[in-house]
Design an enzyme around this catalytic site. Structure first.
Site, PDB file in Angstrom:
ATOM      1  N   ASP A  41      32.832  29.366  56.044  1.00 38.59           N
ATOM      2  CA  ASP A  41      33.789  28.329  56.461  1.00 38.59           C
ATOM      3  C   ASP A  41      34.095  28.360  57.953  1.00 38.59           C
ATOM      4  O   ASP A  41      35.266  28.358  58.361  1.00 38.59           O
ATOM      5  CB  ASP A  41      35.116  28.488  55.687  1.00 38.59           C
ATOM      6  CG  ASP A  41      35.051  27.881  54.287  1.00 38.59           C
ATOM      7  OD1 ASP A  41      34.131  27.104  54.022  1.00 38.59           O
ATOM      8  OD2 ASP A  41      35.935  28.197  53.473  1.00 38.59           O
ATOM      9  N   ASP A  61      34.327  17.668  54.157  1.00 37.27           N
ATOM     10  CA  ASP A  61      34.985  18.898  54.579  1.00 37.27           C
ATOM     11  C   ASP A  61      34.105  19.484  55.669  1.00 37.27           C
ATOM     12  O   ASP A  61      32.998  19.971  55.413  1.00 37.27           O
ATOM     13  CB  ASP A  61      35.147  19.874  53.397  1.00 37.27           C
ATOM     14  CG  ASP A  61      36.450  19.636  52.644  1.00 37.27           C
ATOM     15  OD1 ASP A  61      37.120  18.624  52.933  1.00 37.27           O
ATOM     16  OD2 ASP A  61      36.793  20.459  51.780  1.00 37.27           O
ATOM     17  N   HIS A  86      28.926  24.236  51.611  1.00 31.44           N
ATOM     18  CA  HIS A  86      28.551  24.144  50.197  1.00 31.44           C
ATOM     19  C   HIS A  86      27.122  23.621  50.061  1.00 31.44           C
ATOM     20  O   HIS A  86      26.371  24.069  49.194  1.00 31.44           O
ATOM     21  CB  HIS A  86      29.516  23.234  49.450  1.00 31.44           C
ATOM     22  CG  HIS A  86      30.929  23.740  49.438  1.00 31.44           C
ATOM     23  ND1 HIS A  86      31.947  23.050  48.842  1.00 31.44           N
ATOM     24  CD2 HIS A  86      31.481  24.865  49.945  1.00 31.44           C
ATOM     25  CE1 HIS A  86      33.084  23.732  48.975  1.00 31.44           C
ATOM     26  NE2 HIS A  86      32.815  24.827  49.662  1.00 31.44           N
ATOM     27  N   HIS A  90      46.554  22.297  49.091  1.00 38.56           N
ATOM     28  CA  HIS A  90      46.668  22.629  47.664  1.00 38.56           C
ATOM     29  C   HIS A  90      48.165  22.851  47.398  1.00 38.56           C
ATOM     30  O   HIS A  90      48.882  23.349  48.271  1.00 38.56           O
ATOM     31  CB  HIS A  90      45.988  23.948  47.306  1.00 38.56           C
ATOM     32  CG  HIS A  90      44.529  24.042  47.588  1.00 38.56           C
ATOM     33  ND1 HIS A  90      44.031  24.404  48.806  1.00 38.56           N
ATOM     34  CD2 HIS A  90      43.459  23.880  46.783  1.00 38.56           C
ATOM     35  CE1 HIS A  90      42.706  24.440  48.744  1.00 38.56           C
ATOM     36  NE2 HIS A  90      42.333  24.131  47.521  1.00 38.56           N
ATOM     37  N   GLU A 129      34.345  17.656  44.731  1.00 41.82           N
ATOM     38  CA  GLU A 129      33.742  18.386  45.850  1.00 41.82           C
ATOM     39  C   GLU A 129      32.670  19.335  45.321  1.00 41.82           C
ATOM     40  O   GLU A 129      32.989  20.335  44.678  1.00 41.82           O
ATOM     41  CB  GLU A 129      34.831  19.167  46.586  1.00 41.82           C
ATOM     42  CG  GLU A 129      34.316  19.882  47.809  1.00 41.82           C
ATOM     43  CD  GLU A 129      35.427  20.557  48.596  1.00 41.82           C
ATOM     44  OE1 GLU A 129      36.556  20.035  48.663  1.00 41.82           O
ATOM     45  OE2 GLU A 129      35.152  21.646  49.147  1.00 41.82           O
ATOM     46  N   ASP A 169      49.306  26.286  48.426  1.00 43.61           N
ATOM     47  CA  ASP A 169      49.325  26.636  49.868  1.00 43.61           C
ATOM     48  C   ASP A 169      50.706  26.368  50.426  1.00 43.61           C
ATOM     49  O   ASP A 169      51.182  27.076  51.297  1.00 43.61           O
ATOM     50  CB  ASP A 169      48.422  25.743  50.731  1.00 43.61           C
ATOM     51  CG  ASP A 169      47.019  25.592  50.240  1.00 43.61           C
ATOM     52  OD1 ASP A 169      46.526  26.521  49.604  1.00 43.61           O
ATOM     53  OD2 ASP A 169      46.416  24.529  50.535  1.00 43.61           O
TER      54      ASP A 169
HETATM   55  C1  XUL Z   1      36.384  26.053  48.611  1.00 42.31           C
HETATM   56  C2  XUL Z   1      36.780  24.735  49.117  1.00 42.31           C
HETATM   57  C3  XUL Z   1      38.140  24.276  48.719  1.00 42.31           C
HETATM   58  C4  XUL Z   1      38.253  22.809  48.496  1.00 42.31           C
HETATM   59  C5  XUL Z   1      39.596  22.376  48.000  1.00 42.31           C
HETATM   60  O1  XUL Z   1      35.136  26.456  49.013  1.00 42.31           O
HETATM   61  O2  XUL Z   1      36.057  24.093  49.838  1.00 42.31           O
HETATM   62  O3  XUL Z   1      39.029  24.711  49.688  1.00 42.31           O
HETATM   63  O4  XUL Z   1      37.979  22.102  49.658  1.00 42.31           O
HETATM   64  O5  XUL Z   1      39.972  23.026  46.847  1.00 42.31           O
HETATM   65 CO    CO Z   2      36.294  22.265  50.867  1.00 36.69          CO
END
Ligand code: XUL
Ligand code: CO
Length: 439
Positions: A311, A298, A273, A103, A234, A106
């Protein structure tokens, strides 16, 4: 040459094979080894995320950050951000991952004004570019953080305030430009605050229209600057908002189709997610592949006992096998990859833990790849599937599928027959055993 930020870690994490007992060696990921005629490196396209790996202090809602990060002086300065960028590339280089993702916020600190934020970002992007050139490491995708700053507390592209929408647009414009400058292969939109806490104060129809307008503007701008990277959406159902508009694959596909955006976006699917949405990752992947919409993943996992977005690094071989089976079935990634949107536990606070975490995730996906390839080569799973639907390839099924018959003809046929035949066993347990033969 970079400074040695990880002196205890060898210059390169090498493949030691399944018998290796060295925690800083790969047991299964052998980048140059071929699986079905393609290297593991090219199948998996591993990517390290900047936010969790290089910028997350490891706090949780009950406690402050625990991470020991000797390269951070706590100043939040551009100078510190540049040093962190050098460290990040030393890490990725030692690990041997070909990609990274970030990002805007970041990599560089947000300034007091938009102009200052842009300037800060440019100063760090300069270092990222140098490091990319030095190492050959590439940018999988870039994105803008439209969720941390207080101005976005009530949404960015879906804010009730047009001023905030404008600020988000300016931020995404710049993030797209730097992604383009760094040769990024994609750009991701994740709507962390694009949703609502209560419908009592929310005009959902208008907000969704604004989100679509925002994404159309992004598509137009992308074309105007000649950025060829793939756009991703996403999906995530909640956290931080109660309801996020990009809830799951089905909701995203419906949104993209409704607003004429389907051809310009693919999905970036994240396991944790999917879990939060009440789906298996396999469900999300299947729906995306079936709609020609899977772009990237991801890679992470949640904890079923915690039920929030933990995560964690993926270590479950069933999960990685299912992911790689779907990715192989679709013909492999084109612009996407296995992007570790995962963080080490708060208890794992030493820099070397970042290596252990990624080595484990990469090995889990390498095993998943080998197993998925073997299952596909074996052919029994696919054979069972086509057998299960065999009547659809027969005369009756074909008449229905091609629209030659309607309710009248089908009633006539079933009247004559008296009842339908019984569907043969679904063989779920046998198929589960088949998968386990390979694990
Ligand atoms: C949040 C998430 C983010 C996206 C990018 O849950 O997954 O980090 O991957 O904004
Ligand atoms: Co993500």
């Amino acid at each position: 040459m970079p400074q040695a930020f990880f002196p205890e870690v060898p210059k390169k994490i090498v493949y030691g094979g399944p018998k290796s007992r060295n925690p800083l060696e790969f047991k299964h990921y052998d980048a140059d080894a071929l699986v079905g005629g393609k290297t593991m490196r090219d199948h998996l396209r591993f990517s390290v995320v900047y936010w969790h790996t290089f910028a997350n202090p490891l706090g949780d809602p009950f406690g402050v950050g625990t991470a020991e990060r000797p390269w951070d002086d706590g100043s939040g300065s551009v100078d510190n951000a540049q040093r962190r960028a050098r460290m990040a590339f030393e890490f990725i280089e030692k690990l041997g991952a070909p990609y990274y993702a970030f990002h805007d916020r970041d990599v560089a600190p947000e300034g007091k004004t938009l102009a200052e934020s842009h300037k800060n970002l440019d100063a760090v992007v300069k270092v990222l570019k140098e490091e990319q050139q030095r190492t050959g490491i590439k940018l999988l995708w870039g994105t803008a953080n439209l969720f941390s700053h207080p101005r976005y507390a009530q949404g960015a592209a879906t804010s009730p305030n047009a001023q905030v929408f404008a600020m988000a647009a300016a931020q995404v414009k710049k993030a797209m430009e730097v992604t383009h400058e760094l040769g990024g292969e994609g750009y991701t939109f994740w709507g962390g605050r694009e949703g609502y806490q209560t419908l009592l104060n929310t005009d959902m129809k208008r907000e969704l229209e604004h989100l679509a307008r925002f994404l159309h503007m992004a598509v137009d701008y992308k074309k105007s600057i000649g950025f060829q990277g793939q756009f991703y959406i996403e999906p995530k159902p909640k956290e931080p908002t109660k309801h996020q508009y990009d809830s799951d694959t089905a909701a995203c596909l419906n949104f993209l189709r409704t607003f004429g955006l389907k051809d310009d976006f693919k999905l970036n699917l994240e396991t944790n997610h999917a879990t939060l949405a009440g789906h298996e990752m396999l469900h999300e992947l299947t729906l995306a592949v079936d709609n020609d919409a899977l772009g990237s993943i991801d890679a992470n996992t949640g904890d079923p006992l915690l039920g929030w977005d933990t995560d964690q690094f993926p270590t479950d071989i069933y999960l990685t096998t299912h992911c790689m089976r779907k990715i192989l079935e679709m013909g492999g990634f084109t612009t996407g990859g296995v992007n570790f949107d995962a963080k080490v536990r708060r208890e794992s606070f030493e820099p070397v833990d970042l290596f252990h975490a990624h080595i484990g995730g990469m090995d889990a996906f390498a095993r998943g790849l080998k197993i998925a390839h073997a299952i596909i080569e074996d052919g029994r799973l696919a054979g069972n599937l086509s057998q299960r639907y065999a009547t659809w390839d027969g005369p009756l099924g074909q008449e229905i599928e091609t629209g030659k018959v309607g309710f009248r003809e089908l009633e006539t046929r079933m009247m004559a027959q008296g009842d339908s035949e019984r569907t043969p066993s679904g063989r779920q347990e046998m198929l589960e055993n088949l998968i386990n033969e390979y694990l």
